[in-house]
Write a protein that holds these residues in place. Sequence first.
Motif, mmCIF file in Angstrom:
data_model
loop_
_atom_site.group_PDB
_atom_site.id
_atom_site.type_symbol
_atom_site.label_atom_id
_atom_site.label_comp_id
_atom_site.label_asym_id
_atom_site.label_seq_id
_atom_site.Cartn_x
_atom_site.Cartn_y
_atom_site.Cartn_z
ATOM 1 N N TYR A 100 11.422 52.885 67.920
ATOM 2 C CA TYR A 100 12.235 53.864 67.209
ATOM 3 C C TYR A 100 13.668 53.856 67.740
ATOM 4 O O TYR A 100 14.627 53.892 66.968
ATOM 5 N N GLY A 106 15.757 51.393 66.225
ATOM 6 C CA GLY A 106 16.076 51.521 64.808
ATOM 7 C C GLY A 106 14.906 51.494 63.848
ATOM 8 O O GLY A 106 15.121 51.408 62.632
ATOM 9 N N SER A 160 12.398 53.445 61.959
ATOM 10 C CA SER A 160 12.011 54.803 61.554
ATOM 11 C C SER A 160 10.504 54.925 61.394
ATOM 12 O O SER A 160 9.925 55.984 61.656
ATOM 13 N N PHE A 204 8.710 56.004 64.483
ATOM 14 C CA PHE A 204 8.749 57.451 64.719
ATOM 15 C C PHE A 204 7.720 58.162 63.859
ATOM 16 O O PHE A 204 7.047 59.100 64.326
ATOM 17 N N TYR A 237 4.900 60.667 65.191
ATOM 18 C CA TYR A 237 4.843 62.030 64.674
ATOM 19 C C TYR A 237 3.454 62.335 64.140
ATOM 20 O O TYR A 237 2.870 63.388 64.429
ATOM 21 N N LEU A 273 13.091 67.566 67.055
ATOM 22 C CA LEU A 273 14.502 67.198 66.928
ATOM 23 C C LEU A 273 15.080 66.787 68.274
ATOM 24 O O LEU A 273 15.957 65.926 68.359
ATOM 25 N N VAL A 293 14.154 63.286 68.655
ATOM 26 C CA VAL A 293 14.977 62.439 67.784
ATOM 27 C C VAL A 293 16.352 62.207 68.409
ATOM 28 O O VAL A 293 16.870 61.098 68.439
ATOM 29 N N GLU A 347 18.214 60.151 73.971
ATOM 30 C CA GLU A 347 18.415 58.714 74.133
ATOM 31 C C GLU A 347 17.333 58.112 75.016
ATOM 32 O O GLU A 347 17.316 56.923 75.253
ATOM 33 N N THR A 348 16.466 58.987 75.511
ATOM 34 C CA THR A 348 15.501 58.545 76.503
ATOM 35 C C THR A 348 14.463 57.608 75.895
ATOM 36 O O THR A 348 13.988 57.826 74.789
ATOM 37 N N VAL A 349 14.148 56.604 76.654
ATOM 38 C CA VAL A 349 12.972 55.807 76.316
ATOM 39 C C VAL A 349 11.929 56.110 77.380
ATOM 40 O O VAL A 349 12.247 56.578 78.455
ATOM 41 N N LEU A 381 11.067 64.107 59.706
ATOM 42 C CA LEU A 381 11.133 62.664 59.440
ATOM 43 C C LEU A 381 12.510 62.279 58.913
ATOM 44 O O LEU A 381 13.033 61.197 59.240
ATOM 45 N N ALA A 402 15.312 63.762 59.676
ATOM 46 C CA ALA A 402 16.226 63.781 60.822
ATOM 47 C C ALA A 402 16.093 62.499 61.633
ATOM 48 O O ALA A 402 17.092 61.937 62.112
ATOM 49 N N ALA A 403 14.885 62.024 61.779
ATOM 50 C CA ALA A 403 14.662 60.784 62.529
ATOM 51 C C ALA A 403 15.314 59.599 61.823
ATOM 52 O O ALA A 403 15.947 58.746 62.466
ATOM 53 N N SER A 404 15.186 59.548 60.510
ATOM 54 C CA SER A 404 15.805 58.450 59.756
ATOM 55 C C SER A 404 17.320 58.532 59.831
ATOM 56 O O SER A 404 18.005 57.511 59.952
ATOM 57 N N MET A 430 19.109 59.721 62.210
ATOM 58 C CA MET A 430 19.571 59.292 63.530
ATOM 59 C C MET A 430 19.593 57.765 63.623
ATOM 60 O O MET A 430 20.489 57.190 64.239
ATOM 61 N N VAL A 431 18.625 57.121 63.009
ATOM 62 C CA VAL A 431 18.601 55.652 63.015
ATOM 63 C C VAL A 431 19.833 55.124 62.300
ATOM 64 O O VAL A 431 20.507 54.214 62.790
ATOM 65 N N HIS A 440 22.960 55.507 64.407
ATOM 66 C CA HIS A 440 23.069 54.503 65.460
ATOM 67 C C HIS A 440 23.453 53.148 64.902
ATOM 68 O O HIS A 440 24.186 52.389 65.546
ATOM 69 N N GLU A 441 22.993 52.854 63.713
ATOM 70 C CA GLU A 441 23.320 51.555 63.116
ATOM 71 C C GLU A 441 24.802 51.457 62.817
ATOM 72 O O GLU A 441 25.370 50.366 62.815
ATOM 73 N N GLN A 495 23.811 50.738 75.238
ATOM 74 C CA GLN A 495 22.569 51.506 75.216
ATOM 75 C C GLN A 495 21.370 50.602 75.450
ATOM 76 O O GLN A 495 20.418 50.975 76.131
ATOM 77 N N TRP A 496 21.430 49.423 74.915
ATOM 78 C CA TRP A 496 20.317 48.475 75.096
ATOM 79 C C TRP A 496 20.243 48.031 76.549
ATOM 80 O O TRP A 496 19.169 47.954 77.122
ATOM 81 N N GLY A 524 19.078 50.901 78.757
ATOM 82 C CA GLY A 524 17.760 51.424 78.390
ATOM 83 C C GLY A 524 17.802 52.870 77.961
ATOM 84 O O GLY A 524 16.846 53.613 78.099
ATOM 85 N N GLY A 525 18.961 53.304 77.488
ATOM 86 C CA GLY A 525 19.055 54.674 76.996
ATOM 87 C C GLY A 525 19.341 55.675 78.100
ATOM 88 O O GLY A 525 19.765 56.793 77.827
#
Lengths: 194, 215
Positions: free
Chosen positions: A17, A20, A22, A25, A29, A59, A62, A65-67, B36, B38-40, B42-43, B46-47, B57-58, B61-62
């Motif tokens: 997720y 990128g 979705s 996620f 969920y 939220l 979402v 930034e944590t993994v 869901l 909100a999750a989309s 956010m993706v 970021h893009e 970020q990669w 590791g966030g």
Amino acid sequence: MVTESKTIDDGALLRRYRQGDSDAFAQLYERHRLGLFRFLCGLCGDATVAEEIFQETWLSVVRSETVQREAVLFKTWLYQIARNRLIDHWRKQGKRASLQEEYDEQLHGLEDTTPGPEQRLHLSQDKQRLQHALDELPEEQREVFLLRAHADLELHEIAELTRTPAETVKSRLRYAMQKLRRLLVDSAAEEVSI
Amino acid sequence: MTDHQSPADDQAQQLLEHYRQQHDHQPSAAMDARILAAASAMVKKHESQPLLIRVQQWLLGGSTGRWSIALGSLAVVGLAVGLVFNTMQPTPSTYDSPHPVAAAPALQRYAEPQADSAPLQRKRMESAPAASVIAEMAEAPQPVIEATVEDKSLAKMAPSADAIFDELLPQLKQVIELREAGETEQAEEQVKGLKARYPGVDIEQQLHALTVQDK
């Protein structure tokens, strides 16, 4: 073993997720939505509050930034967020529950009059009574019971999440079980249980 | 599966299962949709971020907290070291002279108190480079005098006694020669000129010191 692979899958889904995906996620969920929601409903006894905290929790996931780090499971992290949000909510409401457990500890010294372990329990199925029995528990015991029931967390995971010694968690769960049995079995004596 | 469990464990498990079955609350479809969405979103957000931020970020590791602090500290240390080295450049020997040995008017070089000039005169007697400076003054005496009169503040700047002496020495010698040749009037005219050009220098004392030394 199954639980282990599921845990690893949670971390992988979160990483995907963050990169990128979705759909990853959505899977996360779907996997945890019911358990988390029921945990919140049982803990605060108010569906409106539970919905608010539930939404805030996801939220936060979402936006974070944590993994997943190896030492912290996604499920533990998720419930930790929910717990913190609820505590913040209660603080704003001025709710205090710290004295309840002290008082209730005294009851635990009483003789347990519930049916012996060799007998199968006939438990009430009345949802109101179920929630009422939960409400009768001190907050800490209720939390531990619900984390065990709905989050399906092991005792050491609950200990980590609540930052409580494992023995304390074990005691709280035991006391919670005793009281719930007492309340629900007593209630069931007035009903015809299936 | 339950053979190894104690009756108490069995009851506990029964109670847990009971609650799991009876507690049938679930979030609404609207709630699910909001989360869901909100999750989309956010993706997509970021893009649209710059590639550099996504790479960062990669790489991290966030978890930018600790590493960003470490990198920031390193940058501050690097800046501090750079500033230290930059400020360690040697200051010029003369305050207002960009070319210390250039053909700049000697008006910027004023002697220290006269007590220093006598011993220095002995050192500079044979000084050849001074001739060029003196020659420069000889060619344009008037502008030097004017600058001397107009900008008294230059007298306060750190002059080089050696440089002053280098300029004066030939002229002082000339005065001595004129006096010895009996050309008193001409000698006094030169002394007068030197006194005007070097108000901070005791010309008579310098002449006396040179005269004594020669003897």
